[in-house]
Design a protein around this motif. Structure first.
Motif, PDB file in Angstrom:
ATOM      1  N   ILE A  19     -48.512  21.569  11.960  1.00 44.17           N
ATOM      2  CA  ILE A  19     -49.553  21.610  12.994  1.00 44.17           C
ATOM      3  C   ILE A  19     -50.005  23.044  13.219  1.00 44.17           C
ATOM      4  O   ILE A  19     -51.215  23.326  13.272  1.00 44.17           O
ATOM      5  CB  ILE A  19     -49.032  20.981  14.303  1.00 44.17           C
ATOM      6  N   ARG A  22     -52.124  24.325  10.568  1.00 46.80           N
ATOM      7  CA  ARG A  22     -53.280  23.430  10.390  1.00 46.80           C
ATOM      8  C   ARG A  22     -53.307  22.805   9.000  1.00 46.80           C
ATOM      9  O   ARG A  22     -54.336  22.785   8.329  1.00 46.80           O
ATOM     10  CB  ARG A  22     -54.568  24.167  10.690  1.00 46.80           C
ATOM     11  N   LYS A  25     -55.980  17.366   7.147  1.00 49.05           N
ATOM     12  CA  LYS A  25     -57.346  17.313   6.639  1.00 49.05           C
ATOM     13  C   LYS A  25     -58.378  16.860   7.659  1.00 49.05           C
ATOM     14  O   LYS A  25     -59.546  17.141   7.519  1.00 49.05           O
ATOM     15  CB  LYS A  25     -57.402  16.403   5.412  1.00 49.05           C
ATOM     16  N   SER A  26     -57.947  16.133   8.664  1.00 46.78           N
ATOM     17  CA  SER A  26     -58.906  15.638   9.651  1.00 46.78           C
ATOM     18  C   SER A  26     -58.279  15.690  11.044  1.00 46.78           C
ATOM     19  O   SER A  26     -57.070  15.894  11.192  1.00 46.78           O
ATOM     20  CB  SER A  26     -59.306  14.197   9.314  1.00 46.78           C
ATOM     21  N   VAL A  27     -59.108  15.488  12.033  1.00 47.92           N
ATOM     22  CA  VAL A  27     -58.615  15.457  13.406  1.00 47.92           C
ATOM     23  C   VAL A  27     -57.623  14.310  13.574  1.00 47.92           C
ATOM     24  O   VAL A  27     -56.596  14.457  14.239  1.00 47.92           O
ATOM     25  CB  VAL A  27     -59.795  15.317  14.395  1.00 47.92           C
ATOM     26  N   GLN A  28     -57.908  13.176  12.935  1.00 50.88           N
ATOM     27  CA  GLN A  28     -57.005  12.029  13.034  1.00 50.88           C
ATOM     28  C   GLN A  28     -55.629  12.356  12.457  1.00 50.88           C
ATOM     29  O   GLN A  28     -54.604  11.968  13.023  1.00 50.88           O
ATOM     30  CB  GLN A  28     -57.602  10.807  12.314  1.00 50.88           C
ATOM     31  N   ASP A  29     -55.605  13.065  11.332  1.00 50.33           N
ATOM     32  CA  ASP A  29     -54.320  13.481  10.753  1.00 50.33           C
ATOM     33  C   ASP A  29     -53.583  14.430  11.700  1.00 50.33           C
ATOM     34  O   ASP A  29     -52.362  14.349  11.848  1.00 50.33           O
ATOM     35  CB  ASP A  29     -54.522  14.159   9.401  1.00 50.33           C
ATOM     36  N   GLY A  30     -54.322  15.319  12.324  1.00 54.94           N
ATOM     37  CA  GLY A  30     -53.723  16.230  13.296  1.00 54.94           C
ATOM     38  C   GLY A  30     -53.137  15.484  14.475  1.00 54.94           C
ATOM     39  O   GLY A  30     -52.041  15.799  14.954  1.00 54.94           O
ATOM     40  N   LEU A  31     -53.863  14.475  14.943  1.00 57.17           N
ATOM     41  CA  LEU A  31     -53.364  13.668  16.052  1.00 57.17           C
ATOM     42  C   LEU A  31     -52.130  12.869  15.651  1.00 57.17           C
ATOM     43  O   LEU A  31     -51.200  12.712  16.444  1.00 57.17           O
ATOM     44  CB  LEU A  31     -54.462  12.732  16.558  1.00 57.17           C
ATOM     45  N   ARG A  32     -52.114  12.386  14.415  1.00 55.65           N
ATOM     46  CA  ARG A  32     -50.932  11.669  13.929  1.00 55.65           C
ATOM     47  C   ARG A  32     -49.716  12.594  13.896  1.00 55.65           C
ATOM     48  O   ARG A  32     -48.610  12.193  14.267  1.00 55.65           O
ATOM     49  CB  ARG A  32     -51.191  11.085  12.545  1.00 55.65           C
ATOM     50  N   THR A  34     -49.266  15.232  15.730  1.00 53.27           N
ATOM     51  CA  THR A  34     -48.899  15.508  17.118  1.00 53.27           C
ATOM     52  C   THR A  34     -48.099  14.343  17.698  1.00 53.27           C
ATOM     53  O   THR A  34     -47.100  14.551  18.391  1.00 53.27           O
ATOM     54  CB  THR A  34     -50.155  15.765  17.964  1.00 53.27           C
TER      55      THR A  34
END
Length: 61
Positions: A19, A22, A25-32, A34
């Motif tokens: 995290i 970074r 690849k996407s905001v959704q991956d970042g949220l996953r 998190t």
């Protein structure tokens, strides 16, 4: 500290570094990531809590 707690700490650190750097690849991956980090930290908290609750009171004086 238990072996399970150490394993969970290592997992949390790996996810946290992904995290922080970074490495998604996407905001959704970042949220996953998190959500995964939060779940791991929750499990770690429960593991540490269980370890502390099963200790003799003499360790806290």
């Amino acid at each position: 500290m238990t072996e399970e707690a150490l394993i969970l700490m290592k997992k949390a650190e790996k996810v946290h570094q992904k995290i922080k750097r970074r490495q998604f690849k996407s905001v959704q991956d970042g949220l996953r990531l998190t959500s995964l980090e939060t779940a791991i930290l929750k499990d770690l908290m429960m593991e540490i809590s269980q370890d502390l609750l099963t200790r003799n009171n003499r360790f806290f004086k």
